[in-house]
Design a protein around this motif. Structure first.
Motif, PDB file in Angstrom:
ATOM      1  N   THR A  79       0.866  -1.172   0.000  1.00 37.89           N
ATOM      2  CA  THR A  79       0.000   0.000   0.000  1.00 37.89           C
ATOM      3  C   THR A  79       0.908   1.228   0.000  1.00 37.89           C
ATOM      4  N   VAL A  80       1.315   1.664  -1.162  1.00 38.31           N
ATOM      5  CA  VAL A  80       2.318   2.720  -1.307  1.00 38.31           C
ATOM      6  C   VAL A  80       1.803   4.033  -0.716  1.00 38.31           C
ATOM      7  N   GLY A  81       2.655   4.666   0.109  1.00 32.41           N
ATOM      8  CA  GLY A  81       2.334   5.974   0.641  1.00 32.41           C
ATOM      9  C   GLY A  81       1.510   5.971   1.907  1.00 32.41           C
ATOM     10  N   LYS A  82       1.179   4.805   2.452  1.00 33.14           N
ATOM     11  CA  LYS A  82       0.465   4.758   3.727  1.00 33.14           C
ATOM     12  C   LYS A  82       1.405   5.283   4.814  1.00 33.14           C
ATOM     13  N   VAL A  83       0.888   6.088   5.715  1.00 39.02           N
ATOM     14  CA  VAL A  83       1.746   6.705   6.727  1.00 39.02           C
ATOM     15  C   VAL A  83       1.189   6.468   8.127  1.00 39.02           C
ATOM     16  N   VAL A  84       2.092   6.365   9.094  1.00 37.39           N
ATOM     17  CA  VAL A  84       1.724   6.302  10.507  1.00 37.39           C
ATOM     18  C   VAL A  84       2.749   7.102  11.296  1.00 37.39           C
ATOM     19  N   LYS A  85       2.303   7.615  12.424  1.00 39.23           N
ATOM     20  CA  LYS A  85       3.228   8.306  13.335  1.00 39.23           C
ATOM     21  C   LYS A  85       3.760   7.292  14.338  1.00 39.23           C
ATOM     22  N   SER A 119      -1.704  13.752   2.257  1.00 36.35           N
ATOM     23  CA  SER A 119      -2.385  14.442   1.158  1.00 36.35           C
ATOM     24  C   SER A 119      -1.703  14.238  -0.183  1.00 36.35           C
ATOM     25  N   TYR A 120      -0.472  13.709  -0.164  1.00 34.68           N
ATOM     26  CA  TYR A 120       0.296  13.649  -1.406  1.00 34.68           C
ATOM     27  C   TYR A 120      -0.112  12.433  -2.245  1.00 34.68           C
ATOM     28  N   PRO A 121      -0.283  12.606  -3.565  1.00 33.35           N
ATOM     29  CA  PRO A 121      -0.754  11.498  -4.425  1.00 33.35           C
ATOM     30  C   PRO A 121       0.369  10.554  -4.846  1.00 33.35           C
ATOM     31  N   TRP A 122       0.927   9.843  -3.879  1.00 33.37           N
ATOM     32  CA  TRP A 122       2.046   8.942  -4.191  1.00 33.37           C
ATOM     33  C   TRP A 122       1.680   7.925  -5.264  1.00 33.37           C
ATOM     34  N   LYS A 123       0.434   7.445  -5.230  1.00 33.49           N
ATOM     35  CA  LYS A 123       0.033   6.349  -6.124  1.00 33.49           C
ATOM     36  C   LYS A 123      -0.175   6.796  -7.564  1.00 33.49           C
ATOM     37  N   ALA A 124      -0.212   8.088  -7.786  1.00 29.40           N
ATOM     38  CA  ALA A 124      -0.532   8.575  -9.132  1.00 29.40           C
ATOM     39  C   ALA A 124       0.498   9.580  -9.635  1.00 29.40           C
ATOM     40  N   LEU A 125       1.745   9.377  -9.269  1.00 27.46           N
ATOM     41  CA  LEU A 125       2.790  10.292  -9.715  1.00 27.46           C
ATOM     42  C   LEU A 125       2.931  10.239 -11.233  1.00 27.46           C
ATOM     43  N   GLU A 126       2.903  11.410 -11.855  1.00 30.18           N
ATOM     44  CA  GLU A 126       3.080  11.548 -13.304  1.00 30.18           C
ATOM     45  C   GLU A 126       2.082  10.690 -14.081  1.00 30.18           C
ATOM     46  N   GLY A 127       0.897  10.498 -13.500  1.00 30.79           N
ATOM     47  CA  GLY A 127      -0.156   9.785 -14.207  1.00 30.79           C
ATOM     48  C   GLY A 127       0.008   8.281 -14.247  1.00 30.79           C
ATOM     49  N   THR A 128       0.963   7.733 -13.501  1.00 30.77           N
ATOM     50  CA  THR A 128       1.170   6.281 -13.503  1.00 30.77           C
ATOM     51  C   THR A 128       0.998   5.736 -12.093  1.00 30.77           C
ATOM     52  N   THR A 129       0.741   4.464 -12.006  1.00 33.16           N
ATOM     53  CA  THR A 129       0.632   3.807 -10.713  1.00 33.16           C
ATOM     54  C   THR A 129       1.977   3.169 -10.385  1.00 33.16           C
ATOM     55  N   ILE A 143       7.825  20.358  -1.845  1.00 34.56           N
ATOM     56  CA  ILE A 143       7.006  20.715  -0.695  1.00 34.56           C
ATOM     57  C   ILE A 143       7.138  22.208  -0.444  1.00 34.56           C
ATOM     58  N   ASN A 144       6.013  22.848  -0.160  1.00 30.83           N
ATOM     59  CA  ASN A 144       6.014  24.268   0.195  1.00 30.83           C
ATOM     60  C   ASN A 144       5.785  24.394   1.694  1.00 30.83           C
ATOM     61  N   LEU A 145       6.668  25.146   2.358  1.00 32.23           N
ATOM     62  CA  LEU A 145       6.617  25.217   3.817  1.00 32.23           C
ATOM     63  C   LEU A 145       6.381  26.640   4.302  1.00 32.23           C
ATOM     64  N   PRO A 146       5.366  26.816   5.149  1.00 31.54           N
ATOM     65  CA  PRO A 146       5.228  28.083   5.860  1.00 31.54           C
ATOM     66  C   PRO A 146       6.173  28.087   7.065  1.00 31.54           C
TER      67      PRO A 146
END
Length: 399
Positions: A79-85, A119-129, A143-146
Motif C-alpha cells: 500500500t504505497v504511501g500509507k503513513v503512521v506516526k 495528502s500527497y498522491p504517491w500512487k498517481a505520480l506523473e499519471g502512472t501507478t 514541498i512548500n513550507l510556511p
C-alpha cells in the motif's frame, strides 16, 4: 484569512533530511510470541504480525537506524504511501518496505509532514501507478513550507478533525455493541418491551415462512444485465450491512420482471443468500421502482402471524448465525437448500404488536447509528477539503 504564498519556502523533501530504514528481519528470526512486536505498516498499532526476541531488538536498534517518537513512517511498497506516526513504543518493522525521513526539526514540524504525506498522491505520480516508493522519488518530491508556527497550527487544526472523527468512531462502535446486545436479549425474550406480557411460542421455519427464489430455467444471460431498466435486479453482492444497496445495482426488462411473481420483491421484504456466502441477510429498502431477484437469493415470505421486520431481526441474531454454522460444521457448503431451512426453529411473540415494538426499538437504534455515521462521513469530507486548502496555502490561518 489571506491567500498569498510569498512567505512560504519552496523546497524538496531532500532539503529537510535523509531517508532511513530498519535492518531487515528474516522470517526465521521471528516467532509467534515474544517480547517485541513486529509490524507491517498496515497493522502498526494493532495486532502484531510476529515477534522478535529482546536480544535481537537491542542488537539491531543500537547498530541500525531506528525511528524516534514522532517520526512519520511511510510504506514504500504494498500500500504505497500509507503513513503512521511512530508512538515510541518498543517495536520493529517490516524491513525496507517502511522508511522515514530523519528531518531537521527547526525547518519542518513532523506533524505537518505527516499531513503532507497523507495528502500527497504517491500512487498517481506523473499519471502512472507506482509499485514502490524508491528513495529518490521521496527525496525529489516538492514541498512548500510556511513558518514552523504556521505548520504547527495547520497540523493542529487537521488533528482536531481526526480527534473528532476518532470520537465519533468510538461512539458508533459503542452504540453498535449496545444495539447488538439489545438484539440478542429482545429476540430471545430475555428482555420484554414495556406493556407486553403474553407468552411466546416456538415455531419451525415451515410453519411461518415460505422461501422463494429464481429457478434454474430462469437463468439470466450476461446481455440481460442492464445499467438501467424497468426493474432492479437484486443479488447477494448488493447486500451491505444488513440492507440492500441500490447504488450500483443491475436492472432487467419488464419482460424478465413479469416472468415470475414469486420473486418480485417489495419494501421490507427479507432476503437471504443461498449461494456463495450463505446466510447473509438484508432488508429491502423503500423502492422507487419494481424489483426482482437474481439467482442465489431467497425472499422469505411470512404468514400473517409473523412480521417480516421481526423475522429480519431474528435472522440477524446469533440464533440464525448458529444455525448456519451448524449446517456448515466440518464442511464447506456452497448452497442453502429449502430442506435445510426446515430444521430452523425460533421463538416469537404471539402478539404481533410486540413483534412490531421489538422491531421498532432496534430500528431506532439503527437510525441513531446511521445518523452518527453520516455525521462522521461529513466531518471526513470537511477534513479532506481542509487538508487541500491548508496544505497548499489556499486558505491561511491567523497566528
Amino acid at each position: 484569512m489571506v491567500t498569498h504564498l510569498e512567505d512560504w519556502r519552496q523546497l524538496q523533501l531532500k532539503d529537510l533530511g535523509h531517508i532511513q530504514m530498519c535492518r531487515r528481519i528474516f522470517q526465521y528470526q521471528t516467532k509467534s510470541y515474544g517480547a517485541i512486536p513486529f509490524y507491517k505498516i498496515s497493522t502498526f498499532g494493532k495486532k502484531a504480525d510476529a515477534y522478535i526476541s529482546r536480544d535481537l531488538f537491542e542488537r539491531y536498534k543500537n547498530v541500525y537506524p531506528y525511528p524516534d517518537k514522532g517520526d512519520v513512517l511511510i510504506s514504500a511498497a504494498g500500500t504505497v504511501g500509507k503513513v503512521v506516526k511512530f508512538d515510541g513504543k518498543e517495536s520493529y518493522f517490516q524491513d525496507s518496505n517502511i522508511v522515514w525521513l530523519k528531518v531537521n526539526k527547526e525547518v519542518v514540524d513532523r506533524e505537518f509532514l505527516y499531513w503532507f504525506y497523507r495528502s500527497y498522491p504517491w500512487k498517481a505520480l506523473e499519471g502512472t501507478t507506482i509499485k514502490r516508493l524508491y528513495n529518490n522519488i521521496i527525496l525529489n518530491t516538492d514541498i512548500n513550507l510556511p513558518s514552523i508556527e504556521e505548520q504547527k497550527e495547520i497540523a493542529q487544526t487537521l488533528s482536531d478533525f481526526d480527534e473528532h472523527i476518532g470520537n465519533l468512531t468510538e461512539l458508533i462502535e459503542k452504540k453498535k455493541a449496545i444495539r447488538d446486545g439489545a438484539l440478542e436479549d429482545l429476540i430471545r425474550g430475555n428482555t420484554r418491551v414495556d406493556g407486553f406480557d403474553k407468552e411466546w411460542e416456538t415455531v419451525s421455519f415451515n410453519q411461518v415462512i415460505k422461501p422463494k427464489a429464481r429457478i434454474g430455467w430462469q437463468g439470466l444471460k450476461k446481455e440481460e444485465y442492464l445499467r438501467s431498466g424497468y426493474s432492479y435486479l437484486i443479488g447477494g453482492t448488493d447486500f451491505h450491512n444488513g440492507k440492500v444497496n441500490l447504488e450500483n445495482i443491475s436492472y432487467v426488462s419488464k419482460e424478465r420482471y413479469d416472468m415470475d411473481s414469486n420473486i418480485q420483491v417489495e419494501s421490507n421484504n427479507v432476503l437471504v443468500t443461498k449461494d456463495g456466502t450463505i446466510g447473509k441477510v438484508a432488508l429491502v429498502p423503500k423502492l422507487d421502482k419494481p424489483a426482482t431477484l437474481n439467482s442465489g437469493v431467497f425472499v422469505f415470505r411470512t404468514t400473517p402471524s409473523l412480521l417480516p421486520t421481526f423475522l429480519y431481526r431474528v435472522l440477524l441474531s446469533s440464533i440464525f448465525k448458529e444455525f448456519i454454522n451448524t449446517l456448515s460444521a466440518g464442511s464447506t457448503i456452497k448452497h442453502l437448500y429449502q430442506k435445510d431451512l426446515s430444521n430452523f426453529e425460533f421463538r416469537m411473540p404471539q402478539d404481533i404488536r410486540e413483534q412490531q415494538a421489538i422491531a421498532s426499538v432496534l430500528t431506532d437504534m439503527d437510525e441513531e447509528i446511521e445518523s452518527l455515521e453520516i455525521e462522521k462521513e461529513k466531518i471526513m469530507g470537511i477534513r479532506e477539503g481542509a487538508m487541500d486548502d491548508l496544505l497548499t496555502g489556499r486558505v491561511r490561518l491567523k497566528l
